[in-house]
Write a protein that holds these residues in place. Structure first.
Motif, PDB file in Angstrom:
ATOM      1  N   GLY A   1      -3.122  -4.589  -0.068  1.00 23.64           N
ATOM      2  CA  GLY A   1      -3.276  -3.988  -1.388  1.00 23.64           C
ATOM      3  C   GLY A   1      -3.164  -4.981  -2.518  1.00 23.64           C
TER       4      GLY A   1
ATOM      5  N   GLY B   1      -2.248  10.910  -9.643  1.00 26.59           N
ATOM      6  CA  GLY B   1      -2.062   9.909  -8.602  1.00 26.59           C
ATOM      7  C   GLY B   1      -0.731  10.077  -7.898  1.00 26.59           C
ATOM      8  N   ASP B   2      -0.478   9.216  -6.922  1.00 27.18           N
ATOM      9  CA  ASP B   2       0.799   9.284  -6.207  1.00 27.18           C
ATOM     10  C   ASP B   2       1.962   9.029  -7.163  1.00 27.18           C
ATOM     11  OD1 ASP B   2      -0.324   9.886  -3.726  1.00 27.18           O
ATOM     12  OD2 ASP B   2      -0.689   7.774  -3.268  1.00 27.18           O
TER      13      ASP B   2
ATOM     14  N   GLY C   1      -2.776   1.079  -3.087  1.00 25.85           N
ATOM     15  CA  GLY C   1      -3.490   1.813  -2.047  1.00 25.85           C
ATOM     16  C   GLY C   1      -4.986   1.892  -2.297  1.00 25.85           C
ATOM     17  N   ASP C   2      -5.369   1.913  -3.583  1.00 21.57           N
ATOM     18  CA  ASP C   2      -6.788   1.923  -3.930  1.00 21.57           C
ATOM     19  C   ASP C   2      -7.441   0.579  -3.636  1.00 21.57           C
ATOM     20  OD1 ASP C   2      -7.111   4.618  -5.251  1.00 21.57           O
ATOM     21  OD2 ASP C   2      -5.501   3.799  -6.485  1.00 21.57           O
TER      22      ASP C   2
ATOM     23  N   VAL D   1       0.817  -1.213   0.000  1.00 23.14           N
ATOM     24  CA  VAL D   1       0.000   0.000   0.000  1.00 23.14           C
ATOM     25  C   VAL D   1       0.850   1.263   0.000  1.00 23.14           C
ATOM     26  CG1 VAL D   1      -1.981  -1.116   1.086  1.00 23.14           C
ATOM     27  CG2 VAL D   1      -0.204  -0.075   2.532  1.00 23.14           C
TER      28      VAL D   1
ATOM     29  N   ARG E   1      -1.800   5.498  -4.220  1.00 21.63           N
ATOM     30  CA  ARG E   1      -3.054   5.433  -4.949  1.00 21.63           C
ATOM     31  C   ARG E   1      -2.915   6.129  -6.297  1.00 21.63           C
ATOM     32  NH1 ARG E   1      -8.131   6.479  -1.006  1.00 21.63           N
ATOM     33  NH2 ARG E   1      -9.106   5.542  -2.835  1.00 21.63           N
TER      34      ARG E   1
ATOM     35  N   VAL F   1      -4.917   3.343 -11.011  1.00 21.54           N
ATOM     36  CA  VAL F   1      -5.292   2.706  -9.741  1.00 21.54           C
ATOM     37  C   VAL F   1      -4.046   2.012  -9.203  1.00 21.54           C
ATOM     38  CG1 VAL F   1      -6.651   0.847  -8.689  1.00 21.54           C
ATOM     39  CG2 VAL F   1      -7.722   2.381 -10.363  1.00 21.54           C
TER      40      VAL F   1
ATOM     41  N   ASP G   1     -10.477   0.883  -1.167  1.00 20.69           N
ATOM     42  CA  ASP G   1     -11.795   0.712  -1.783  1.00 20.69           C
ATOM     43  C   ASP G   1     -12.367  -0.690  -1.603  1.00 20.69           C
ATOM     44  OD1 ASP G   1     -11.500   3.308  -2.619  1.00 20.69           O
ATOM     45  OD2 ASP G   1     -10.875   2.778  -4.654  1.00 20.69           O
TER      46      ASP G   1
END
Length: 546
Positions: free
Chosen positions: A466, A418-419, A455-456, A407, A411, A452, A460
């Motif tokens: 992850g 995103g990151d 982390g998503d 993770v 994300r 994605v 989610d």
């Protein structure tokens, strides 16, 4: 209330929807609780500017499993889905090779494909697929549709007759199995890639899973028009038609239990379910009663977040000794203009993919993971088959890059927001696709971009570590070694989905739903349930799902 009792299903992914439909058709009163507003779990959908993306699964394999599931509910895959045969089945670009390889629909054609690459490989493929087919049939009859509650299936004469071969396939790696018959790197990679979709690598999963190649090189590859969200729509419709109450925006916060009297000396169960607590999006707390709770959410989440420590079959210490399989960076790309360089399914394989796998999965203890560069990747262009997923003159492209299940990688986001670690992987994948497939202006033609990351998956979907798929199918996490589908501490708490038996993938999720049905019926036999469910007869031929 139903004479059988009341079931609450936690999680509205494929396993949760399938379990709900089967149990409702078998006479249970069923309520399904899903924390998100969208149903489907990993098999979700996302749309922007006329593009509609499947957010997860994209391969329709083991069609007989889908057919069987629909038949239990009084309908059929033919009635529910518009299935198309893909030809080529998929295209593969190899690092350092100018010409891609394409698989075909029929085995005879794939034999010719293999023979052109390596003299003698055609006959070797026949032998390989013959054995894979025999193993597959044995798995369906004795290993997939069972919770291993009794030894009869393992002691069946068909299993005993093939015991020496089965032991070899279990103790030998898929890599060694493939290398014993094929010399060319490209063919070895084609036969080894299914390991990725089993959450492992050719070196780490048993040769038993050679049966996967039988599905795409012998059966052919299918695609449901409308994408896999169309498949999810049929599950929702069937569940509702059988009376399932579906609540979205309902986050389960605990599994409620009452203590069991300590009268059963040898039982490890300490409590029984009496319901669940959940919170709706407006912050209101609710409780709903249940005789049975089915956890179709991530097993790690169900066990470590929704149960107290003394009732956990799989506490955090158990998970620390397990392999989560790979994570993934996913890209959803809307591209202007055509992309004939890509088939419906296209794969990009690096030359040193053993190092690639080691980066994603780490060493034998899961240590030393890193993001490979270059990385192997998978690309789906559903607009090659389905005009509904992209505007006219544009293409829908889904890219999957395996990365460590971590993770901390972060994300994703829209339009490169995103990151940094996730967007770096995405940029590299786009550049690789453009270079290897000969699409130099690809980046300039992208009009929709979403990423994605691991982390998503964690945020989610409550995915453990992850992970993209669920616990990988190494030997210690396969068949009867995989987490069981019933709590050993809580009476009436069952599990379904990719975290538990039989394993990862849409067909396995459908089978896991049937295993819950069999548990509640007290059916400990191996093999499929052979007759439609009682409630399904009222829907047969009525087209209820459409």
């Amino acid at each position: 209330m139903s004479a059988r009792g009341r079931v609450v299903v936690v999680g509205g992914g494929v396993a949760g929807l399938a379990t709900s439909a089967l149990l409702a058709a078998d006479g249970w009163e069923v309520e399904l609780l899903e924390q998100r507003e969208e149903l489907g779990g990993r098999a979700g959908s996302w749309s922007k500017d006329g593009f509609r993306f499947d957010t997860g699964p994209s391969w329709y394999l083991m069609p007989e499993v889908f057919d069987h599931f629909y038949r239990l509910l009084g309908t059929s895959a033919e009635h529910e889905l518009d299935l198309r045969v893909l030809d080529p089945g998929y295209r593969v670009y190899f690092e350092g090779e100018a010409t891609p390889l394409e698989t075909r629909v029929r085995r005879t054609d794939n034999r010719e494909v293999f023979e052109r690459v390596e003299p003698g490989a055609g006959a070797a493929l026949d032998a390989y697929l013959d054995q894979a087919d025999e193993t597959y049939r044995l798995a369906v009859d004795h290993f997939l549709y069972t919770s291993f509650q009794r030894l009869d299936d393992l002691l069946h004469r068909d299993v005993l007759r093939r015991a020496p071969q089965l032991v070899t396939l279990l103790l030998r790696s898929l890599r060694r199995h493939v290398e014993s018959s094929f010399s060319d790197r490209r063919l070895r990679q084609v036969l080894g890639y299914p390991a990725v979709f089993l959450g492992g690598s050719p070196e780490r999963i048993p040769a038993l899973y050679s049966l996967m190649s039988r599905m795409d090189l012998d059966d052919g590859v299918l695609y449901p028009q409308g994408g896999f969200s169309a498949f999810v729509d049929t599950l929702v419709a069937l569940a509702e038609a059988h009376g399932v109450t579906i609540r979205t925006g309902a986050t389960v916060t605990s599994v409620d239990t009452v203590p069991l009297p300590r009268t059963r000396r040898w039982s490890r169960r300490r409590a029984e379910v009496c319901g669940v607590a959940y919170r709706t999006v407006d912050g209101t707390e609710h409780r709903t009663r249940a005789d049975v709770v089915v956890g179709a959410a991530d097993l790690h989440y169900m066990e470590t977040r929704l149960l107290p420590k003394d009732l956990q079959t799989y506490p955090e210490s158990w998970w620390r000794r397990r392999d989560p399989g790979p994570g993934a960076v996913l890209l959803y790309l809307g591209v202007e203009g055509g992309l004939p360089e890509l088939a419906h399914h296209t794969m990009f394989f690096t030359e040193d993919w053993e190092t690639n796998f080691n980066g994603v999965l780490g060493d034998a203890r899961g240590r030393g993971k890193y993001v490979p560069d270059p990385a192997s990747s998978y690309v789906c262009r559903p607009s090659a088959t389905d005009p509904s997923v992209a505007p006219d003159g544009s293409e829908n492209v889904f890219v999957l890059v395996p990365v460590p299940a971590d993770v901390e990688l972060g994300r994703g986001g829209l339009d490169g927001a995103g990151d940094p670690a996730v967007e770096k992987v995405a940029d590299a994948a786009i550049a690789q696709l453009a270079s290897w497939a000969g699409i130099p202006d690809l980046a300039e033609r992208i009009v929709v971009r979403r990423t994605v990351g691991p982390g998503d998956f964690a945020a989610d979907l409550n995915a453990w570590s992850g992970t993209m798929l669920g616990p990988g199918h190494r030997l210690s996490q396969s068949a009867f070694f995989r987490a069981t589908n019933a709590s050993r501490r809580v009476e009436g708490l069952l599990y379904a989905g990719g975290s538990t038996m039989p394993g990862i993938g849409l067909p396995m999720c459908l089978i896991s739903a049937e295993l819950v049905l069999k548990r509640l019926r007290g059916d400990r036999r191996g093999g499929m349930v052979t007759t439609p469910l009682p409630g399904a007869r009222t829907l047969a031929g009525a087209g209820a799902a459409r």
